[in-house]
Design an enzyme around this catalytic site. Sequence first.
Site, short mmCIF file in Angstrom:
data_model
loop_
_atom_site.label_atom_id
_atom_site.label_comp_id
_atom_site.label_asym_id
_atom_site.label_seq_id
_atom_site.Cartn_x
_atom_site.Cartn_y
_atom_site.Cartn_z
N HIS A 99 73.99 75.61 47.61
CA HIS A 99 73.41 76.65 48.46
C HIS A 99 74.59 77.37 49.10
O HIS A 99 75.62 76.74 49.38
CB HIS A 99 72.60 76.07 49.62
CG HIS A 99 71.46 75.18 49.26
ND1 HIS A 99 71.63 73.87 48.91
CD2 HIS A 99 70.13 75.40 49.23
CE1 HIS A 99 70.45 73.32 48.67
NE2 HIS A 99 69.52 74.23 48.86
N ASP A 102 76.14 75.48 51.93
CA ASP A 102 76.83 74.21 51.65
C ASP A 102 78.32 74.45 51.51
O ASP A 102 79.12 73.59 51.86
CB ASP A 102 76.41 73.59 50.29
CG ASP A 102 74.94 73.41 50.11
OD1 ASP A 102 74.23 73.31 51.11
OD2 ASP A 102 74.49 73.37 48.93
N GLU A 266 61.52 68.88 40.07
CA GLU A 266 62.16 67.74 40.75
C GLU A 266 61.22 66.54 40.73
O GLU A 266 60.04 66.64 41.10
CB GLU A 266 62.52 68.12 42.19
CG GLU A 266 63.13 66.95 42.96
CD GLU A 266 63.77 67.36 44.27
OE1 GLU A 266 64.38 68.45 44.31
OE2 GLU A 266 63.67 66.59 45.23
N HIS A 269 59.38 65.67 43.97
CA HIS A 269 58.37 66.67 44.33
C HIS A 269 57.10 66.47 43.49
O HIS A 269 55.99 66.71 43.97
CB HIS A 269 58.92 68.08 44.14
CG HIS A 269 60.12 68.38 45.01
ND1 HIS A 269 60.76 69.60 44.97
CD2 HIS A 269 60.77 67.63 45.92
CE1 HIS A 269 61.77 69.57 45.84
NE2 HIS A 269 61.80 68.40 46.42
N ASP A 294 65.70 68.74 38.70
CA ASP A 294 66.35 68.10 39.83
C ASP A 294 66.08 66.61 39.72
O ASP A 294 64.95 66.15 39.96
CB ASP A 294 65.84 68.66 41.17
CG ASP A 294 66.68 69.83 41.65
OD1 ASP A 294 67.56 70.30 40.89
OD2 ASP A 294 66.48 70.27 42.80
N ASP A 305 60.08 63.21 50.95
CA ASP A 305 61.05 63.44 49.88
C ASP A 305 62.30 62.62 50.15
O ASP A 305 63.19 63.06 50.88
CB ASP A 305 61.36 64.95 49.92
CG ASP A 305 62.01 65.47 48.66
OD1 ASP A 305 61.96 64.78 47.63
OD2 ASP A 305 62.57 66.59 48.71
N ASP A 307 64.56 61.66 47.97
CA ASP A 307 65.69 62.12 47.15
C ASP A 307 66.66 60.99 46.79
O ASP A 307 67.87 61.11 46.97
CB ASP A 307 66.48 63.23 47.88
CG ASP A 307 65.73 64.56 47.91
OD1 ASP A 307 64.76 64.73 47.16
OD2 ASP A 307 66.14 65.44 48.68
N ASP A 337 69.74 66.04 42.49
CA ASP A 337 69.32 66.39 43.85
C ASP A 337 68.98 65.06 44.54
O ASP A 337 67.82 64.77 44.85
CB ASP A 337 68.12 67.34 43.81
CG ASP A 337 67.86 67.97 45.16
OD1 ASP A 337 68.47 67.53 46.15
OD2 ASP A 337 67.03 68.90 45.25
#
Length: 439
Positions: A99, A102, A266, A269, A294, A305, A307, A337
Site C-alpha cells: 500500500h 506501507d 483471500e 475472507h 491473498d 480476519d 491473517d 497477506d
Amino acid sequence: MKFFENIGNIKYEGIDSDNMLSFKHYDKNKIVLGRKMSEHLKFAMSYWHTMCAGGKDMFGDDTINKSFGADNPLDTCKNKVFAGFEIMEKLGIEYFCFHDRDIAPEGATFAESSANLDVIVPLIKSEMQRTGIKLLWGTANCFANPRFMSGAGTNPSSEVFAYAGAQIKKALDITVELGGTGYVFWGGREGYDTLLNTDMKFEQDNMARLMKMTVEYGRSIGYEGDFYIEPKPKEPTKHQYDFDSATVIGFLRHYGLDKDFKLNIEANHATLAGHTFNHELRVASDNGMFGSIDANQGDMLLGWDTDQFPTNIYDTSLCMYETIRAGGFTNGGLNFDSKARRQSNSFEDIFLCYIAGMDSFAYGLLVAEQLVTDGRIDKFVEDRYSSYNSGIGKDIVDGKTSLLDLYNYTLNGVEPTTNSGRQEWLESVLNDCIIKAGR
Ligand code: XLS
Ligand code: NI
Ligand code: NI
C-alpha cells in the site's frame, strides 16, 4: 547494509532435513505439470504485514520493533526497503505487494505524503533492478487515516472522495512506474455499520465512479495490467459491500467494469463469508475473473480476519487444484497477506513463517499435480453429468426442449435413477493424493 546477518539464503533441503531454516517441499526449479514450481506459485511478500505490522492488538502494544535501526519515520522507511529486499532475496521470493502508506510515511499534507513517496520509490526501483524482484500489485491505503472513517469511494463527503481519488492516482502512478501487473481495490471501509445513516445505492454508485476514473486514468498512462477487487464480507465495517466473489462479480457487471477487473481472493475472507477458499476461487474462474490470491488462513473458531500464515495442506491443495484448473496465474500470484502471530516476535520467526507458507503451497501444488494425473475426481465429475451428452439431456443443453417437451417425456418415461454422489469416497481419494504427493 545487512539486517539479518545470522540468516543465510534459504535452500531446498528436502523432507529429511532438520534445518528449520530450509525448504522441505519448495524446490523452485522442480518441474511440475510442465512448469517450474516458482512459475506456478509466484510468491509475493506483503509489505504491510512483513515490514510494518508490529504485533499491536486491541489490548496491547507492538511486540516486535520494526524501526530497522532508524529514529525517524522517513529513515525507517528507507531502511525497510533494504531490509525487505534482503528478506525476499534470502527466501527466494520473486514478487512483493504494497500500500502507498506501507512504503512511505504520511505527511502533514497530501503533497508532503506524495513527496515522501518520491523519496522512497527510487530506492525500491533500484533494489528491484539489483535483485530482479518484481511488483505483483500496488494499492492505496484509503482506510487507516481518520479522514476515511466513513469510507473512501463510499464516503458521504465529496471532499474525502476527492482525497481518495488523489491518493489512488499517485499509487497507480507508482505501480506503473515499478512495472506492477496488478492494482488492488480492497474495500477498506467501503461498507456500512447502520442503514439508519447510509444511502447504500448512492454509495455503491460512487464506488463505481471512482473505479471507472481509475481505469480510465490507468489506461491513459499505459497501464496494461489487471485491476482487482478483493472481496471481504465484514471487518472493519459490519457490512462490506464487496461481500464475496459472487457479489463482486454482480457489481462489476452492473457497472460495466467487468472487462478491466478480476478478483483477488483471500482465503480468510472466503471463510468469513461462510464459504470455502476453493468455492470463492471456483466462482471467480467460472466467471473468467480468476486473478490473484491473498494467501493466508483464518481460525475457524474466531470470527475475524486473523491473517495467519497458511499451513493447512488440505486447503493449499484444493487452492492449487483450482489454480491449475483455471489455467494458472497470468498477471496474478500468491501474495502472503499473512502475519506472524503476536507471540512469534522475532525476525527469525518471520523467515520461519514464510518457509512454512511456501512449503505448504509447494506441497499443495504437488497434491494438485497428483489429483490431475490420478484423474479419478475429474472423471467422476465428468461421468456424473454424462446424461447430458445424449438423448433428452443433449436436447436440454442444446436449447431444443420446452417445458411441454419435458412434460411429455416424463409422462411416458420411467422413474429416474438416483446415483450416489460418492462424497466420502472422493474425500478418501483426495487423502490418497495428499499422501502420494509426498512420495
Ligand atoms: C484486509 C485486506 C488487505 C488487502 C490490501 O483485510 O486483506 O490487506 O489485501 O488492502
Ligand atoms: Ni488481503
Ligand atoms: Ni485479510
